[in-house]
Scaffold this motif. Structure first.
Motif, mmCIF file in Angstrom:
data_model
loop_
_atom_site.group_PDB
_atom_site.id
_atom_site.type_symbol
_atom_site.label_atom_id
_atom_site.label_comp_id
_atom_site.label_asym_id
_atom_site.label_seq_id
_atom_site.Cartn_x
_atom_site.Cartn_y
_atom_site.Cartn_z
ATOM 1 N N LYS A 217 0.842 -1.189 0.000
ATOM 2 C CA LYS A 217 0.000 0.000 0.000
ATOM 3 C C LYS A 217 0.884 1.248 0.000
ATOM 4 O O LYS A 217 1.951 1.259 0.617
ATOM 5 N N THR A 218 0.438 2.231 -0.723
ATOM 6 C CA THR A 218 1.167 3.503 -0.786
ATOM 7 C C THR A 218 0.413 4.539 0.019
ATOM 8 O O THR A 218 -0.745 4.839 -0.271
ATOM 9 N N GLU A 219 1.099 5.064 0.995
ATOM 10 C CA GLU A 219 0.465 6.068 1.836
ATOM 11 C C GLU A 219 0.392 7.396 1.087
ATOM 12 O O GLU A 219 1.386 7.871 0.557
ATOM 13 N N LYS A 220 -0.794 7.965 1.003
ATOM 14 C CA LYS A 220 -0.978 9.226 0.306
ATOM 15 C C LYS A 220 -0.291 10.351 1.075
ATOM 16 O O LYS A 220 -0.520 10.533 2.253
ATOM 17 N N GLU A 221 0.560 11.094 0.330
ATOM 18 C CA GLU A 221 1.289 12.182 0.961
ATOM 19 C C GLU A 221 0.415 13.437 1.018
ATOM 20 O O GLU A 221 -0.093 13.899 0.007
ATOM 21 N N GLU A 222 0.190 13.947 2.189
ATOM 22 C CA GLU A 222 -0.603 15.155 2.356
ATOM 23 C C GLU A 222 0.267 16.392 2.101
ATOM 24 O O GLU A 222 1.453 16.401 2.394
ATOM 25 N N LEU A 223 -0.360 17.410 1.552
ATOM 26 C CA LEU A 223 0.368 18.628 1.237
ATOM 27 C C LEU A 223 0.695 19.394 2.514
ATOM 28 O O LEU A 223 -0.182 19.729 3.304
ATOM 29 N N ASP A 224 1.988 19.636 2.689
ATOM 30 C CA ASP A 224 2.463 20.383 3.852
ATOM 31 C C ASP A 224 2.489 21.872 3.484
ATOM 32 O O ASP A 224 3.201 22.276 2.556
ATOM 33 N N PRO A 225 1.725 22.722 4.199
ATOM 34 C CA PRO A 225 1.683 24.158 3.881
ATOM 35 C C PRO A 225 3.061 24.818 3.878
ATOM 36 O O PRO A 225 3.350 25.675 3.037
ATOM 37 N N LYS A 226 3.916 24.437 4.827
ATOM 38 C CA LYS A 226 5.260 25.015 4.880
ATOM 39 C C LYS A 226 6.079 24.604 3.652
ATOM 40 O O LYS A 226 6.847 25.400 3.100
ATOM 41 N N GLU A 227 5.907 23.329 3.267
ATOM 42 C CA GLU A 227 6.615 22.840 2.079
ATOM 43 C C GLU A 227 6.139 23.585 0.838
ATOM 44 O O GLU A 227 6.944 23.997 0.000
ATOM 45 N N TRP A 228 4.823 23.765 0.705
ATOM 46 C CA TRP A 228 4.294 24.453 -0.467
ATOM 47 C C TRP A 228 4.740 25.911 -0.511
ATOM 48 O O TRP A 228 4.968 26.466 -1.585
ATOM 49 N N ALA A 229 4.854 26.542 0.630
ATOM 50 C CA ALA A 229 5.303 27.942 0.681
ATOM 51 C C ALA A 229 6.695 28.067 0.051
ATOM 52 O O ALA A 229 6.985 29.029 -0.669
ATOM 53 N N LEU A 230 7.558 27.086 0.319
ATOM 54 C CA LEU A 230 8.899 27.093 -0.271
ATOM 55 C C LEU A 230 8.835 26.855 -1.782
ATOM 56 O O LEU A 230 9.563 27.491 -2.558
ATOM 57 N N ILE A 231 7.950 25.944 -2.186
ATOM 58 C CA ILE A 231 7.793 25.656 -3.612
ATOM 59 C C ILE A 231 7.204 26.876 -4.327
ATOM 60 O O ILE A 231 7.632 27.236 -5.434
#
Length: 285
Positions: A114-128
């Protein structure tokens, strides 16, 4: 300052478990043609990304991509322990073999991973998101650098047309004298007596049709307007394109009215310079 529609921008965002590469490429297009490719777990941010790109780049064929490279040894794919244990329990009832052999058989059955769905991290997205802006700024700078050579070429060709306009002025006096002489010779060849007053009136009427003073004035104004728009802080290729059309209209009218070979030769040279501007103006934002 004009901008080219050809451009490239790139930014790399290094995160704790992954490296994110952001690339954006543009080519010329009449409108904004935007193609966005991003990983599925960033899809919820696609609309925001599109708005940011559209606001910054305005026009052009745009290819935007986000590539993600995992740098962590931690895998998002996990063994579904409960399912595997249930498979092994059932296999022991119908088959003989060691636990290793049974495990190999079980792992080939459905749903064992099973592949665990990666949730979007707000801090990570801010950097992106900051990386997206960085890539866009790099592309805009690329566009400006590309446009530098275009601007030099435009100014040189406009100056050439202005120079040819001066040659037109020099030929104009000779042209009018040649037209008068040609008409007088035609009358003389007919060997008929003409009313000189009537002849002068007809000659003035004819010469008025050949007069290009208005075209020369409008052409000079359009050329100056084009150069003025090159100095504008906002790049507007469509507006420059419209000015080029007006320049072409005056040059064509001058050519059709000239009726004088030396002047028509200069008009051809003007058209040649203008055609080269038309080819390049399509790539101006």
């Amino acid at each position: 300052m004009i901008q080219s529609m050809t451009g490239y921008g790139k930014a790399i965002v290094q995160l704790p478990t992954k490296k994110v590469t952001i690339e954006i490429k543009t080519l010329n297009s009449k409108n904004l043609d935007l193609n966005v490719r991003i990983p599925s777990y960033y899809k919820e941010k696609e609309i925001a990304v599109r708005k940011t790109i559209a606001k910054s780049l305005v026009r052009g064929k745009v290819d935007f991509s986000i590539y993600v490279e995992t740098t962590s040894e931690v895998s998002q794919t996990k063994v579904n322990v409960n399912v595997v244990a249930d498979y092994m329990s059932q296999l022991k009832q119908i088959a003989s073999g060691s636990d290793v052999e049974l495990l190999e058989m079980a792992m080939r059955l459905p749903d064992t991973l099973k592949t665990e769905k990666e949730e979007l991290d707000p801090k990570e997205w801010a950097l992106i998101e900051a990386g997206v802006r960085e890539a866009i700024l790099a592309l805009i700078q690329f566009r400006k650098d590309e446009a530098t050579s275009l601007e030099v070429d435009f100014r040189e060709r406009i100056q050439n047309i202005q120079h040819f306009s001066l040659e037109i002025n020099k030929h104009d006096e000779d042209r009018m004298a040649a037209v008068k002489e040609k008409l007088r010779k035609a009358i003389d060849d007919l060997e008929v007596k003409v009313d000189e007053n009537r002849f002068e009136q007809e000659l003035i009427y004819y010469l008025e049709k050949l007069d290009i003073n208005e075209e020369k004035v409008r052409l000079a104004n359009h050329l100056e307007y084009f150069l003025k728009e090159l100095d504008n802080e906002v790049s507007d290729g469509k507006k420059l394109g419209f000015i080029v059309q007006e320049i072409g209209r005056e040059i064509n009218t001058t050519g059709s009215k000239s009726n004088y070979a030396p002047m028509q030769q200069v008009v051809v040279q003007m058209k040649n310079e203008l055609e080269k501007i038309k080819e390049q103006i399509l790539n101006v934002l």
